[in-house]
Design a protein around this motif. Sequence first.
Motif, PDB file in Angstrom:
ATOM      1  N   ALA A 122       0.828  -1.088  -0.041  1.00 28.37           N
ATOM      2  CA  ALA A 122      -0.002   0.006   0.075  1.00 28.37           C
ATOM      3  C   ALA A 122       1.058   1.273  -0.009  1.00 28.37           C
ATOM      4  CB  ALA A 122      -0.978   0.013   1.220  1.00 28.37           C
ATOM      5  N   LEU A 123       1.113   1.859   0.947  1.00 30.84           N
ATOM      6  CA  LEU A 123       1.756   3.413   1.117  1.00 30.84           C
ATOM      7  C   LEU A 123       3.128   2.859   0.975  1.00 30.84           C
ATOM      8  CD1 LEU A 123       2.329   5.993   1.496  1.00 30.84           C
ATOM      9  CD2 LEU A 123       2.084   5.839   4.012  1.00 30.84           C
ATOM     10  N   GLY A 124       3.710   1.653   1.620  1.00 29.86           N
ATOM     11  CA  GLY A 124       5.162   1.156   1.274  1.00 29.86           C
ATOM     12  C   GLY A 124       5.027   0.773  -0.097  1.00 29.86           C
ATOM     13  N   GLY A 125       4.167   0.507  -0.795  1.00 29.57           N
ATOM     14  CA  GLY A 125       4.088   0.130  -2.218  1.00 29.57           C
ATOM     15  C   GLY A 125       4.285   1.527  -3.160  1.00 29.57           C
ATOM     16  N   ALA A 126       3.735   2.607  -2.735  1.00 27.44           N
ATOM     17  CA  ALA A 126       3.945   3.757  -3.379  1.00 27.44           C
ATOM     18  C   ALA A 126       5.361   4.185  -3.033  1.00 27.44           C
ATOM     19  CB  ALA A 126       3.043   4.862  -2.821  1.00 27.44           C
ATOM     20  N   VAL A 127       5.809   3.842  -2.066  1.00 33.69           N
ATOM     21  CA  VAL A 127       7.598   4.261  -1.949  1.00 33.69           C
ATOM     22  C   VAL A 127       8.199   3.402  -2.883  1.00 33.69           C
ATOM     23  CG1 VAL A 127       9.402   4.183  -0.508  1.00 33.69           C
ATOM     24  CG2 VAL A 127       7.311   4.821   0.508  1.00 33.69           C
ATOM     25  N   GLY A 128       8.003   2.268  -3.136  1.00 33.21           N
ATOM     26  CA  GLY A 128       8.564   1.367  -4.169  1.00 33.21           C
ATOM     27  C   GLY A 128       8.335   1.911  -5.565  1.00 33.21           C
ATOM     28  N   ILE A 129       7.367   2.398  -5.705  1.00 34.29           N
ATOM     29  CA  ILE A 129       7.144   3.088  -7.459  1.00 34.29           C
ATOM     30  C   ILE A 129       8.211   4.277  -7.312  1.00 34.29           C
ATOM     31  CG2 ILE A 129       5.311   3.855  -8.867  1.00 34.29           C
ATOM     32  CD1 ILE A 129       3.256   2.355  -7.381  1.00 34.29           C
ATOM     33  N   GLU A 130       7.926   5.156  -6.355  1.00 37.40           N
ATOM     34  CA  GLU A 130       8.602   6.260  -6.343  1.00 37.40           C
ATOM     35  C   GLU A 130      10.270   5.713  -6.395  1.00 37.40           C
ATOM     36  OE1 GLU A 130       9.289  10.508  -6.049  1.00 37.40           O
ATOM     37  OE2 GLU A 130       7.452   9.240  -5.939  1.00 37.40           O
ATOM     38  N   LEU A 131      10.779   4.925  -5.782  1.00 38.78           N
ATOM     39  CA  LEU A 131      12.109   4.565  -5.968  1.00 38.78           C
ATOM     40  C   LEU A 131      12.428   4.005  -7.510  1.00 38.78           C
ATOM     41  CD1 LEU A 131      12.498   2.443  -2.876  1.00 38.78           C
ATOM     42  CD2 LEU A 131      13.864   4.365  -3.275  1.00 38.78           C
ATOM     43  N   ALA A 132      11.505   3.267  -7.992  1.00 38.71           N
ATOM     44  CA  ALA A 132      11.431   3.024  -9.408  1.00 38.71           C
ATOM     45  C   ALA A 132      11.599   4.033 -10.295  1.00 38.71           C
ATOM     46  CB  ALA A 132      10.721   2.127  -9.733  1.00 38.71           C
ATOM     47  N   LEU A 133      10.782   4.986 -10.211  1.00 38.36           N
ATOM     48  CA  LEU A 133      10.944   6.218 -10.997  1.00 38.36           C
ATOM     49  C   LEU A 133      12.022   7.206 -10.706  1.00 38.36           C
ATOM     50  CD1 LEU A 133       6.895   6.887 -10.970  1.00 38.36           C
ATOM     51  CD2 LEU A 133       8.344   5.915 -12.975  1.00 38.36           C
ATOM     52  N   ARG A 134      12.285   7.535  -9.401  1.00 41.31           N
ATOM     53  CA  ARG A 134      13.097   8.522  -9.277  1.00 41.31           C
ATOM     54  C   ARG A 134      14.533   8.075  -9.250  1.00 41.31           C
ATOM     55  NH1 ARG A 134       8.984  10.816 -11.267  1.00 41.31           N
ATOM     56  NH2 ARG A 134       7.271  10.630  -9.615  1.00 41.31           N
ATOM     57  N   HIS A 135      14.713   6.806  -8.407  1.00 39.27           N
ATOM     58  CA  HIS A 135      16.143   6.387  -8.170  1.00 39.27           C
ATOM     59  C   HIS A 135      16.319   4.905  -8.726  1.00 39.27           C
ATOM     60  CE1 HIS A 135      16.186   9.821  -5.407  1.00 39.27           C
ATOM     61  NE2 HIS A 135      14.959   9.512  -5.203  1.00 39.27           N
ATOM     62  N   PRO A 136      15.868   4.694  -9.813  1.00 41.19           N
ATOM     63  CA  PRO A 136      16.251   3.228 -10.673  1.00 41.19           C
ATOM     64  C   PRO A 136      17.414   2.559 -10.289  1.00 41.19           C
ATOM     65  CG  PRO A 136      16.295   5.037 -12.261  1.00 41.19           C
ATOM     66  CD  PRO A 136      16.012   5.548 -11.006  1.00 41.19           C
ATOM     67  N   GLU A 137      18.646   3.511 -10.349  1.00 39.56           N
ATOM     68  CA  GLU A 137      19.879   2.722 -10.102  1.00 39.56           C
ATOM     69  C   GLU A 137      20.019   2.056  -8.851  1.00 39.56           C
ATOM     70  OE1 GLU A 137      19.780   6.710  -8.063  1.00 39.56           O
ATOM     71  OE2 GLU A 137      19.222   6.051 -10.003  1.00 39.56           O
ATOM     72  N   ARG A 138      19.241   2.341  -7.792  1.00 37.56           N
ATOM     73  CA  ARG A 138      19.212   1.848  -6.575  1.00 37.56           C
ATOM     74  C   ARG A 138      18.612   0.330  -6.514  1.00 37.56           C
ATOM     75  NH1 ARG A 138      20.668   5.944  -2.702  1.00 37.56           N
ATOM     76  NH2 ARG A 138      21.067   4.166  -1.124  1.00 37.56           N
ATOM     77  N   LEU A 139      17.652   0.341  -7.350  1.00 41.14           N
ATOM     78  CA  LEU A 139      16.712  -0.846  -7.219  1.00 41.14           C
ATOM     79  C   LEU A 139      16.827  -1.902  -8.167  1.00 41.14           C
ATOM     80  CD1 LEU A 139      14.160  -1.123  -5.378  1.00 41.14           C
ATOM     81  CD2 LEU A 139      12.836   0.002  -7.443  1.00 41.14           C
ATOM     82  N   ALA A 140      17.278  -3.053  -7.358  1.00 42.69           N
ATOM     83  CA  ALA A 140      17.368  -4.268  -8.229  1.00 42.69           C
ATOM     84  C   ALA A 140      16.252  -5.280  -8.582  1.00 42.69           C
ATOM     85  CB  ALA A 140      18.136  -5.360  -7.351  1.00 42.69           C
ATOM     86  N   SER A 141      15.100  -5.015  -7.670  1.00 39.11           N
ATOM     87  CA  SER A 141      13.754  -5.748  -8.112  1.00 39.11           C
ATOM     88  C   SER A 141      12.855  -4.970  -7.323  1.00 39.11           C
ATOM     89  CB  SER A 141      14.079  -7.108  -7.870  1.00 39.11           C
ATOM     90  OG  SER A 141      13.048  -7.898  -8.340  1.00 39.11           O
ATOM     91  N   LEU A 142      11.516  -5.332  -7.710  1.00 41.16           N
ATOM     92  CA  LEU A 142      10.407  -4.778  -6.973  1.00 41.16           C
ATOM     93  C   LEU A 142       9.155  -5.460  -6.944  1.00 41.16           C
ATOM     94  CD1 LEU A 142       9.225  -2.134  -6.062  1.00 41.16           C
ATOM     95  CD2 LEU A 142       8.743  -1.501  -8.459  1.00 41.16           C
ATOM     96  N   VAL A 143       8.627  -5.700  -5.884  1.00 40.23           N
ATOM     97  CA  VAL A 143       7.325  -6.063  -5.593  1.00 40.23           C
ATOM     98  C   VAL A 143       6.150  -5.192  -4.916  1.00 40.23           C
ATOM     99  CG1 VAL A 143       5.790  -7.795  -4.337  1.00 40.23           C
ATOM    100  CG2 VAL A 143       8.209  -8.545  -5.366  1.00 40.23           C
ATOM    101  N   LEU A 144       5.278  -4.911  -5.748  1.00 37.97           N
ATOM    102  CA  LEU A 144       4.218  -3.975  -5.186  1.00 37.97           C
ATOM    103  C   LEU A 144       2.951  -4.820  -4.703  1.00 37.97           C
ATOM    104  CD1 LEU A 144       4.480  -1.518  -8.087  1.00 37.97           C
ATOM    105  CD2 LEU A 144       5.499  -1.340  -5.753  1.00 37.97           C
ATOM    106  N   VAL A 145       2.631  -4.710  -3.559  1.00 36.64           N
ATOM    107  CA  VAL A 145       1.734  -5.363  -2.660  1.00 36.64           C
ATOM    108  C   VAL A 145       0.548  -4.360  -2.451  1.00 36.64           C
ATOM    109  CG1 VAL A 145       1.217  -7.013  -0.820  1.00 36.64           C
ATOM    110  CG2 VAL A 145       3.302  -6.956  -1.587  1.00 36.64           C
TER     111      VAL A 145
END
Length: 430
Positions: A92-115
């Motif tokens: 939920a809100l934690g998932g919104a943080v995940g989308i924000e990471l993927a959009l603004r800081h993709p170099e930090r993110l290796a893989s993503l799960v949105l629940v």
Amino acid sequence: MSETPPNTLQYRFDGPEDAPVLILGPSLGTTWHMWDRQVPELTKQWRVFRFDLPGHGGAPAYPAGSVAELTGRLLATLDALGVQRFGYAGCALGGAVGIELALRHPERLASLVLVAASPRFGTADEFRQRGVVVRTNGLDPIARTAPDRWFTGGFAAAQPAITEWAVQMVRTTDPGCYIAACEALAAFDVRAELGRVGVPTMVLVGSDDQVTGPAEARTLVAGIPDARLAVVPGASHLVPVEQPAAVTDLLVHHFSTAWQQPFDTGQTALPAALAAPAPVPAAPPQPAPVAEIAPAVAVQPAGRPDRYDTGLKIRREVLGDAHVDRVLAQADEFSADFQELVTRYAWGEIWDRPGLDRRTRSCITLTALTAGGHLEDLASHTRAALRNGLTPGEIREVLLQAAVYCGVPAANSAFRVAQQVIREETTPAE
């Protein structure tokens, strides 16, 4: 566990120190304990990092009013720990943080799960309304209804201890931080940006989730390139709590098989989904149709930007999307110029001036509308005052002050209008 300065988050680590880092982000009103049942299996392969939202789970109450700010605090926490690259799963809100990471800081993110996530969580009005309820009644009404939102009826009935845990988790959250998180969700809308998510993504949702259910999950999957969808049967919003084994298996499989390498390892360029788009050649100018009269173009004075967009944004934040949409939809050729004037100058100029905060402007506006007997506008601005942070008690004091200086009959009418609005706005939804 950690001491937490204002620009970071309360966190904990589990698992081997030399393993890749996997972050688990919580939902609004929960703590890192919502992931307890996933940790034993995940720590066999990863160093699991969990964090609490501000004011949740005993974390210091430093409110964060946007998803971007929450994401910044998470990254500041990780930077201080030397964690540069990680997998991320958020609910939920934690998932919104995940989308924000993927959009603004993709170099930090290796893989993503949105629940139980969404590119837009309901409407801005819904979350601002929830903030009004909490500001007026505290968190108890939200806490008592949390099991209905989070779990299926059968699970809640069969697991009274977990149901009570959920209630107490919300009840002990800091109200100001909860309201700020509601504002963050009200402003979150990345529907137009999903195509730029370039990390391997799985979208996971409970089949019976009535908050952010399969429809929202399919919107994410349709928008994110190559995203996978996993629907967990017999689960509602807090699917990691209700169906822990199924969620754990899905997380293990996804993060074991879809872990993107850093951009500077074996790659000479960013993935195509993250690369800047090629410039599109400008189309030649088209001649105006014969006999069509071109609309007049307003010329702004040099150095003065057009304030319409700013005014529309503030007008929506204060009065709510539903009210503004209704007023603008009712405008016709005769009244459209007036609505533009109000938006540009009342909201874009006056309400945006830094000399007074919005709470103070609401007090002044309520007094002026009472004095003028403008009861219809008084109703909408009573709602606005609640959104701007005034409590019902403070609105009462404004109207009592107005009774002395504007007259008892005017205040009598104002009290009737405000009383009805406050009753409607602060009564918790069943």
